[in-house]
Write an enzyme that holds these catalytic residues in place. Structure first.
Site, PDB file in Angstrom:
ATOM      1  N   LEU A  87       3.236   4.795  22.804  1.00  0.00           N
ATOM      2  CA  LEU A  87       2.570   6.101  22.800  1.00  0.00           C
ATOM      3  C   LEU A  87       3.191   7.063  21.782  1.00  0.00           C
ATOM      4  O   LEU A  87       2.480   7.812  21.104  1.00  0.00           O
ATOM      5  CB  LEU A  87       2.625   6.700  24.218  1.00  0.00           C
ATOM      6  CG  LEU A  87       2.091   8.120  24.382  1.00  0.00           C
ATOM      7  CD1 LEU A  87       0.636   8.221  23.943  1.00  0.00           C
ATOM      8  CD2 LEU A  87       2.234   8.577  25.842  1.00  0.00           C
TER       9      LEU A  87
ATOM     10  N   LYS B  39       0.806  -1.221   0.000  1.00  0.00           N
ATOM     11  CA  LYS B  39       0.000   0.000   0.000  1.00  0.00           C
ATOM     12  C   LYS B  39       0.847   1.283   0.000  1.00  0.00           C
ATOM     13  O   LYS B  39       0.467   2.264  -0.622  1.00  0.00           O
ATOM     14  CB  LYS B  39      -0.964   0.005   1.195  1.00  0.00           C
ATOM     15  CG  LYS B  39      -2.096  -1.023   1.042  1.00  0.00           C
ATOM     16  CD  LYS B  39      -3.100  -0.910   2.164  1.00  0.00           C
ATOM     17  CE  LYS B  39      -4.148  -2.013   2.037  1.00  0.00           C
ATOM     18  NZ  LYS B  39      -5.193  -1.898   3.059  1.00  0.00           N
TER      19      LYS B  39
HETATM   20  P1  NDP Z   1       0.207  -2.214  11.519  1.00  0.00           P
HETATM   21  O1  NDP Z   1       1.219  -3.311  11.605  1.00  0.00           O
HETATM   22  O2  NDP Z   1       0.474  -1.017  10.697  1.00  0.00           O
HETATM   23  O3  NDP Z   1      -0.110  -1.677  13.020  1.00  0.00           O
HETATM   24  C1  NDP Z   1      -0.291  -2.583  14.062  1.00  0.00           C
HETATM   25  C2  NDP Z   1      -0.809  -1.857  15.308  1.00  0.00           C
HETATM   26  O4  NDP Z   1      -1.177  -2.855  16.267  1.00  0.00           O
HETATM   27  C3  NDP Z   1       0.197  -0.942  15.978  1.00  0.00           C
HETATM   28  O5  NDP Z   1      -0.462   0.176  16.507  1.00  0.00           O
HETATM   29  C4  NDP Z   1       0.753  -1.827  17.101  1.00  0.00           C
HETATM   30  O6  NDP Z   1       1.234  -1.113  18.212  1.00  0.00           O
HETATM   31  C5  NDP Z   1      -0.513  -2.572  17.493  1.00  0.00           C
HETATM   32  N1  NDP Z   1      -0.214  -3.844  18.163  1.00  0.00           N
HETATM   33  C6  NDP Z   1       0.311  -4.970  17.598  1.00  0.00           C
HETATM   34  N2  NDP Z   1       0.439  -5.929  18.523  1.00  0.00           N
HETATM   35  C7  NDP Z   1      -0.018  -5.411  19.696  1.00  0.00           C
HETATM   36  C8  NDP Z   1      -0.118  -5.904  21.023  1.00  0.00           C
HETATM   37  N3  NDP Z   1       0.285  -7.155  21.318  1.00  0.00           N
HETATM   38  N4  NDP Z   1      -0.639  -5.103  21.989  1.00  0.00           N
HETATM   39  C9  NDP Z   1      -1.044  -3.856  21.683  1.00  0.00           C
HETATM   40  N5  NDP Z   1      -0.963  -3.291  20.434  1.00  0.00           N
HETATM   41  C10 NDP Z   1      -0.443  -4.078  19.461  1.00  0.00           C
HETATM   42  O7  NDP Z   1      -1.141  -2.954  11.088  1.00  0.00           O
HETATM   43  P2  NDP Z   1      -2.370  -2.299  10.262  1.00  0.00           P
HETATM   44  O8  NDP Z   1      -2.653  -0.974  10.877  1.00  0.00           O
HETATM   45  O9  NDP Z   1      -2.100  -2.372   8.815  1.00  0.00           O
HETATM   46  O10 NDP Z   1      -3.558  -3.340  10.547  1.00  0.00           O
HETATM   47  C11 NDP Z   1      -4.225  -3.386  11.806  1.00  0.00           C
HETATM   48  C12 NDP Z   1      -5.402  -4.346  11.733  1.00  0.00           C
HETATM   49  O11 NDP Z   1      -6.438  -3.839  10.908  1.00  0.00           O
HETATM   50  C13 NDP Z   1      -5.031  -5.734  11.176  1.00  0.00           C
HETATM   51  O12 NDP Z   1      -5.623  -6.700  12.024  1.00  0.00           O
HETATM   52  C14 NDP Z   1      -5.678  -5.756   9.802  1.00  0.00           C
HETATM   53  O13 NDP Z   1      -6.076  -7.061   9.446  1.00  0.00           O
HETATM   54  C15 NDP Z   1      -6.905  -4.850  10.041  1.00  0.00           C
HETATM   55  N6  NDP Z   1      -7.410  -4.250   8.799  1.00  0.00           N
HETATM   56  C16 NDP Z   1      -8.694  -4.564   8.405  1.00  0.00           C
HETATM   57  C17 NDP Z   1      -9.220  -4.028   7.256  1.00  0.00           C
HETATM   58  C18 NDP Z   1     -10.610  -4.404   6.850  1.00  0.00           C
HETATM   59  O14 NDP Z   1     -10.997  -4.127   5.700  1.00  0.00           O
HETATM   60  N7  NDP Z   1     -11.398  -4.979   7.726  1.00  0.00           N
HETATM   61  C19 NDP Z   1      -8.449  -3.081   6.409  1.00  0.00           C
HETATM   62  C20 NDP Z   1      -7.130  -2.792   6.926  1.00  0.00           C
HETATM   63  C21 NDP Z   1      -6.633  -3.373   8.081  1.00  0.00           C
HETATM   64  P3  NDP Z   1       2.774  -0.596  18.274  1.00  0.00           P
HETATM   65  O15 NDP Z   1       2.810   0.671  17.494  1.00  0.00           O
HETATM   66  O16 NDP Z   1       3.029  -0.409  19.722  1.00  0.00           O
HETATM   67  O17 NDP Z   1       3.622  -1.686  17.654  1.00  0.00           O
END
Ligand code: NDP
Length: 286
Positions: free
Chosen positions: A168, A68
């Site tokens: 954060l 993306k």
């Molecule tokens: P990213 O990898 O960009 O971001 C992941 C986020 O999750 C970060 O904020 C990270 O925090 C947090 N995170 C991961 N593990 C943990 C944990 N154990 N505890 C707390 N926070 C955690 O992922 P995306 O933003 O691309 O995707 C996020 C979700 O959205 C996915 O599950 C994806 O499948 C879903 N999605 C669904 C769509 C739909 O059409 N339904 C479309 C797009 C996405 P930190 O910054 O601290 O690492």
């Protein structure tokens, strides 16, 4: 005449997009071919694939993980970006910029990018009957998915937004970046906190973390409550939704968001509007 579409990703075999778009085409009575397109995980490979697709007569492409941001860079240097793609910093929908083509720009230079993910979420929440206007909303997660939904939620008229994240500093940086990228967003509008510190009563709480992929459970404060809870994940057990359902909230997974973003891509390519509720029922019955 058959119109050709693809979804590009790596991996791509799991993508549900071909089934979804096939149902859209059936609903509006047009012939399409919609294929999964694997691509090597590098920018040059991605560019070669999309150029070949559009030069071969392709009408539109969806872009999924991990391309993306690559698609964003590609369109920024070529046919341009929609406001939602610019602010999201990511592209999930590719098409040709017709104005550029008319003025003689070569096809490969006219590839344009949009991002329908955030509006897909807003449309799904609206179709559930959950009130967005004047709502107090919390988003947990500050990755790509959170980034893409913030502008559409603000445009939908929410009153307050709190962005919580495990790290954060990432939430703080994201708000600072968005307020530079969009005139509609200002950093005073969005509060930030760590995920564990998120507390208070919200109308809607959205899980935009990828925690569902790991099977872990989010650490949430006992002082956090919400009337509606939305998890962007779908297709598996979602402890986040169970947590809020046990406390009386209405809940939804992100399957409707997936269909919603796909419907907006389809509309932008073909001009046909989709009855999303009807297609969702059909797909769930398959
Ligand atoms: P990213 O990898 O960009 O971001 C992941 C986020 O999750 C970060 O904020 C990270 O925090 C947090 N995170 C991961 N593990 C943990 C944990 N154990 N505890 C707390 N926070 C955690 O992922 P995306 O933003 O691309 O995707 C996020 C979700 O959205 C996915 O599950 C994806 O499948 C879903 N999605 C669904 C769509 C739909 O059409 N339904 C479309 C797009 C996405 P930190 O910054 O601290 O690492």
């Amino acid at each position: 005449m058959t119109q050709h579409f693809i979804v590009i990703g790596n991996p791509i075999a799991h993508s549900k997009s071909p089934e979804i778009h096939t149902q859209f085409a059936a609903q509006v009575g047009i012939n399409i071919s919609y294929q999964r397109q694997y691509c090597p995980d590098d920018a040059a490979g991605f560019t070669a694939v999309i150029e070949a697709f559009f030069q071969g007569g392709g009408v539109g492409a969806n872009v999924t993980v991990p391309f993306k941001q690559v698609a964003y860079d590609c369109c920024a240097a070529r046919g341009g970006l929609s406001e939602h793609a610019k602010v999201a910093g990511a592209v999930n929908t590719l098409l040709l910029n017709k104005a550029l083509l008319k003025s003689g720009t070569p096809i490969a230079e006219a590839i344009y990018g949009d991002n329908t993910d955030g509006q897909g979420l807003v449309n799904h929440i609206t179709s559930l009957g959950w009130p967005l206007k004047d709502a107090r909303v919390a988003i947990i997660g500050a990755g790509g998915a959170a980034r893409g939904v913030i502008l559409p939620l603000i445009e939908a008229g929410i009153a307050e937004l709190t962005l919580a994240n495990r790290t954060l500093s990432k939430a703080i940086n994201l708000v600072a970046e968005l307020s530079v990228a969009s005139e509609t967003i200002n950093d005073q509008q969005i509060k930030t906190c760590s995920t564990e510190a998120l507390s208070g009563d919200f109308d809607i709480i959205i899980n935009a973390t990828s925690i569902g992929l790991s099977g872990d459970t989010l650490l949430l404060s006992d002082e956090l409550s919400g009337h509606y809870a939305y998890d962007m994940m779908y297709g598996r057990e979602l402890p986040f939704l169970q947590h809020f359902a046990e406390r009386g909230a209405q809940t939804s997974d992100g399957y409707g968001m997936l269909i919603g973003q796909a419907a907006l891509s389809f509309e932008c390519w073909t001009g046909h509007t989709i009855d999303v509720v009807k297609v969702t029922k059909t797909l769930q019955a398959l």
